[in-house]
Design a protein around this motif. Structure first.
Motif, PDB file in Angstrom:
ATOM      1  N   SER A 379       0.823  -1.210   0.000  1.00  0.00           N
ATOM      2  CA  SER A 379       0.000   0.000   0.000  1.00  0.00           C
ATOM      3  C   SER A 379       0.856   1.258   0.000  1.00  0.00           C
ATOM      4  N   THR A 380       1.996   1.224   0.687  1.00  0.00           N
ATOM      5  CA  THR A 380       2.902   2.369   0.684  1.00  0.00           C
ATOM      6  C   THR A 380       3.409   2.653  -0.723  1.00  0.00           C
ATOM      7  N   LEU A 381       3.835   1.611  -1.425  1.00  0.00           N
ATOM      8  CA  LEU A 381       4.293   1.780  -2.798  1.00  0.00           C
ATOM      9  C   LEU A 381       3.193   2.364  -3.676  1.00  0.00           C
ATOM     10  N   GLN A 382       1.966   1.872  -3.514  1.00  0.00           N
ATOM     11  CA  GLN A 382       0.849   2.382  -4.309  1.00  0.00           C
ATOM     12  C   GLN A 382       0.583   3.849  -3.988  1.00  0.00           C
ATOM     13  N   GLY A 383       0.645   4.207  -2.705  1.00  0.00           N
ATOM     14  CA  GLY A 383       0.438   5.596  -2.325  1.00  0.00           C
ATOM     15  C   GLY A 383       1.488   6.521  -2.888  1.00  0.00           C
ATOM     16  N   MET A 384       2.693   6.010  -3.097  1.00  0.00           N
ATOM     17  CA  MET A 384       3.783   6.802  -3.668  1.00  0.00           C
ATOM     18  C   MET A 384       3.749   6.817  -5.197  1.00  0.00           C
ATOM     19  N   GLY A 385       2.730   6.153  -5.764  1.00  0.00           N
ATOM     20  CA  GLY A 385       2.564   6.173  -7.209  1.00  0.00           C
ATOM     21  C   GLY A 385       3.260   5.036  -7.935  1.00  0.00           C
ATOM     22  N   ASN A 386       3.898   4.125  -7.198  1.00  0.00           N
ATOM     23  CA  ASN A 386       4.546   2.971  -7.810  1.00  0.00           C
ATOM     24  C   ASN A 386       3.579   1.787  -7.736  1.00  0.00           C
ATOM     25  N   THR A 387       2.803   1.591  -8.794  1.00  0.00           N
ATOM     26  CA  THR A 387       1.881   0.464  -8.823  1.00  0.00           C
ATOM     27  C   THR A 387       2.446  -0.705  -9.619  1.00  0.00           C
ATOM     28  N   LEU A 388       3.619  -0.513 -10.239  1.00  0.00           N
ATOM     29  CA  LEU A 388       4.214  -1.574 -11.045  1.00  0.00           C
ATOM     30  C   LEU A 388       4.744  -2.717 -10.177  1.00  0.00           C
ATOM     31  N   MET A 389       5.533  -2.388  -9.137  1.00  0.00           N
ATOM     32  CA  MET A 389       6.119  -3.447  -8.322  1.00  0.00           C
ATOM     33  C   MET A 389       5.070  -4.198  -7.504  1.00  0.00           C
ATOM     34  N   PRO A 390       4.021  -3.545  -6.981  1.00  0.00           N
ATOM     35  CA  PRO A 390       2.937  -4.334  -6.392  1.00  0.00           C
ATOM     36  C   PRO A 390       2.330  -5.323  -7.385  1.00  0.00           C
ATOM     37  N   MET A 391       2.225  -4.908  -8.664  1.00  0.00           N
ATOM     38  CA  MET A 391       1.715  -5.838  -9.669  1.00  0.00           C
ATOM     39  C   MET A 391       2.690  -7.003  -9.857  1.00  0.00           C
ATOM     40  N   VAL A 392       3.993  -6.704  -9.878  1.00  0.00           N
ATOM     41  CA  VAL A 392       4.994  -7.765  -9.979  1.00  0.00           C
ATOM     42  C   VAL A 392       4.871  -8.725  -8.789  1.00  0.00           C
ATOM     43  N   SER A 393       4.617  -8.167  -7.618  1.00  0.00           N
ATOM     44  CA  SER A 393       4.446  -9.026  -6.434  1.00  0.00           C
ATOM     45  C   SER A 393       3.240  -9.941  -6.603  1.00  0.00           C
ATOM     46  N   GLY A 394       2.228  -9.457  -7.332  1.00  0.00           N
ATOM     47  CA  GLY A 394       1.075 -10.301  -7.624  1.00  0.00           C
ATOM     48  C   GLY A 394       1.449 -11.485  -8.498  1.00  0.00           C
ATOM     49  N   PHE A 395       2.336 -11.253  -9.480  1.00  0.00           N
ATOM     50  CA  PHE A 395       2.827 -12.358 -10.313  1.00  0.00           C
ATOM     51  C   PHE A 395       3.589 -13.380  -9.461  1.00  0.00           C
ATOM     52  N   VAL A 396       4.366 -12.869  -8.511  1.00  0.00           N
ATOM     53  CA  VAL A 396       5.114 -13.777  -7.629  1.00  0.00           C
ATOM     54  C   VAL A 396       4.145 -14.599  -6.780  1.00  0.00           C
ATOM     55  N   GLU A 397       3.095 -13.954  -6.258  1.00  0.00           N
ATOM     56  CA  GLU A 397       2.074 -14.694  -5.507  1.00  0.00           C
ATOM     57  C   GLU A 397       1.465 -15.797  -6.366  1.00  0.00           C
ATOM     58  N   LEU A 398       1.133 -15.451  -7.620  1.00  0.00           N
ATOM     59  CA  LEU A 398       0.561 -16.424  -8.546  1.00  0.00           C
ATOM     60  C   LEU A 398       1.501 -17.620  -8.705  1.00  0.00           C
ATOM     61  N   ALA A 399       2.777 -17.329  -8.971  1.00  0.00           N
ATOM     62  CA  ALA A 399       3.743 -18.407  -9.202  1.00  0.00           C
ATOM     63  C   ALA A 399       3.893 -19.291  -7.963  1.00  0.00           C
ATOM     64  N   MET A 400       3.960 -18.672  -6.785  1.00  0.00           N
ATOM     65  CA  MET A 400       4.136 -19.444  -5.557  1.00  0.00           C
ATOM     66  C   MET A 400       2.911 -20.304  -5.260  1.00  0.00           C
TER      67      MET A 400
END
Length: 453
Positions: A379-400
């Protein structure tokens, strides 16, 4: 109605001031989610509860998508408010309103049309498919209402107002519980009645938030603000699409696990569902801290106060760990009694479902701090305008999730499906924590470069 400037004062006090009302609101939201499941499970039986749970992740795919869009659309509002740019704030609100209408309607149509083929992909037992279809059709039809509520709540939270979304959720909870009892327990309308109650409750919360926003001229868009512009709408989509995609990606991984769960029988599905209905209770405070730090980081980024971001997020992380330990401990002590209240039917079937539910719940409760750190840094990253890495973390969740669901059951049996969730949290944290420090460092370097020009 009171707004809150989070660029001045104690970070701990400010984060708690926003998070605590949200926490209470989430308690009420989870209350009516739990009551939904309890009323359906006790009145209609294990099969009806399994029908709701067998498509939980599929439902989250669409609700998470519209919530993600709404959350992304509200990020520029917090930054504009922190920078005291009222013109940009109004333009953001107007463009977000138009985008919400378009995305909400499109999501509803897509959701309804996809029900039958997705039931096949999820390997849902044939005997519970009609029940699930009835429930999902109504919920998907109400997606525009769901997205509107999330946008209105996002506007209020971007201004530091956590009280109004809390009150809206209280209203929604009371309406939903009353209608559940009327439709399901009284009129015996089954899962359809539970779904209708949910949509009506969300509509009530929309109207409540809208009435409050009418008192704030600073967010009243002009007609020209409702016309989509490349700058405002483009920025909101650049922020909203990755957040929505992140939720969709996470849901796809969950659907894969659910397809395996759906092949293990109705009793296993019901037990898995009972614990999943408590998932929301486990993450109540995490969601609240997430919204609070997103607003906090957005406002302070807009004001150029990077040291405050660092101090506040460190405080939030400690707070999140302590809170998760308390909630996890309570679930370890009382979780069996809670999940037992979802189940009725044949004694042997209920006992098997209860055993599965308790085993899954205990694992999540014991490792809950991992999930809380995930929410805070994402949420901190999203608040700072970085929504790309949270999306990447979603891909990692998917893979795991997918890897664990494929490999672990063959090694350790059905508990491997439970560990799939935990490993997804761990994988996301490995992406999010370094990304937060990197993003903050880059923002500080950029600001320093501007000062020297």
């Amino acid at each position: 109605m009171k707004t809150r400037n989070m660029t001045e004062g104690s970070p701990l006090r400010l984060i708690l001031a926003v998070a605590f009302p949200l926490m209470l609101g989430n308690v009420f939201q989870q209350l009516y989610t739990v009551v939904d499941a309890q009323v359906v499970g006790m009145v209609e039986g294990v099969s009806a509860l399994a029908a709701l749970g067998s498509s939980d992740w599929y439902l989250w795919l669409f609700t998470g998508m519209v919530q993600g869009f709404a959350q992304g659309f509200s990020i520029p509002m917090a930054q504009a408010f922190g920078a005291n740019d009222i013109r940009a704030l109004k333009r953001s609100v107007g463009n977000a309103a138009t985008l919400t209408l378009l995305v909400g309607v499109a999501s509803a149509v897509l959701g309804i049309l996809s029900i039958t083929p997705v039931h096949g992909l999820l390997q849902m037992p044939p005997e519970i498919r009609p029940i699930s279809r009835q429930y999902l059709t109504v919920i998907f039809a109400g997606l525009p209402v769901t997205m509107t509520y999330n946008l209105l709540g996002g506007i209020l939270r971007s201004l530091g107002d956590g009280k109004t979304p809390l009150m809206a959720m209280v209203v929604a909870s009371l309406v939903n519980i009353a209608l559940d009892l009327l439709f399901v327990a009284g009129l015996r309308t089954g899962v359809t009645g539970a779904a209708v109650a949910t949509v009506i409750a969300q509509l009530a919360s929309c109207l409540f938030c809208l009435a409050r926003l009418r008192q704030l001229p600073m967010v009243h868009p002009a007609k020209s603000d409702l016309r989509l512009t490349r700058s405002a709408a483009g920025r909101q989509l650049r922020l909203g699409v990755p957040v929505a995609a992140q939720n969709v990606i996470i849901a796809v991984g969950g659907m894969f696990v659910q397809s395996i769960v759906n092949g293990m029988g109705v009793a296993f599905i019901a037990g898995y569902t009972a614990t999943n209905k408590l998932y929301g209770v486990l993450e109540i405070a995490a969601l609240s801290y997430g919204y609070a730090v997103s607003t906090y980081a957005g406002q302070n980024l807009g004001a150029g106060k990077y040291d405050r971001i660092r101090k506040g997020i460190r405080t939030a992380a400690v707070l999140g760990i302590l809170t998760s330990l308390c909630i996890g401990g309570l679930m370890l002590l009382f979780g069996r009694h809670i999940v037992g209240s979802f189940l009725s039917g044949a004694e042997d079937q209920v006992e098997e479902a209860l055993r599965i539910a308790v085993e899954f719940l205990n694992l999540m409760a014991a490792l809950l701090p991992i999930l809380y750190l995930l929410y805070i840094y994402r949420s901190t990253l999203q608040g700072m305008g970085n929504t790309l890495m949270p999306m990447v973390s979603g891909f990692v969740e998917l893979a795991m999730r997918v890897a664990a669901a494929l490999l672990l059951p063959g090694l350790i049996g059905y508990p491997g499906l439970f560990w799939a969730e935990i490993l997804a949290w761990i994988g996301a944290d490995f992406v999010l924590l370094p990304s937060y420090f990197h993003t903050l460092r880059k923002a500080e370097q950029h600001a320093a470069a501007l000062r020297t020009e």
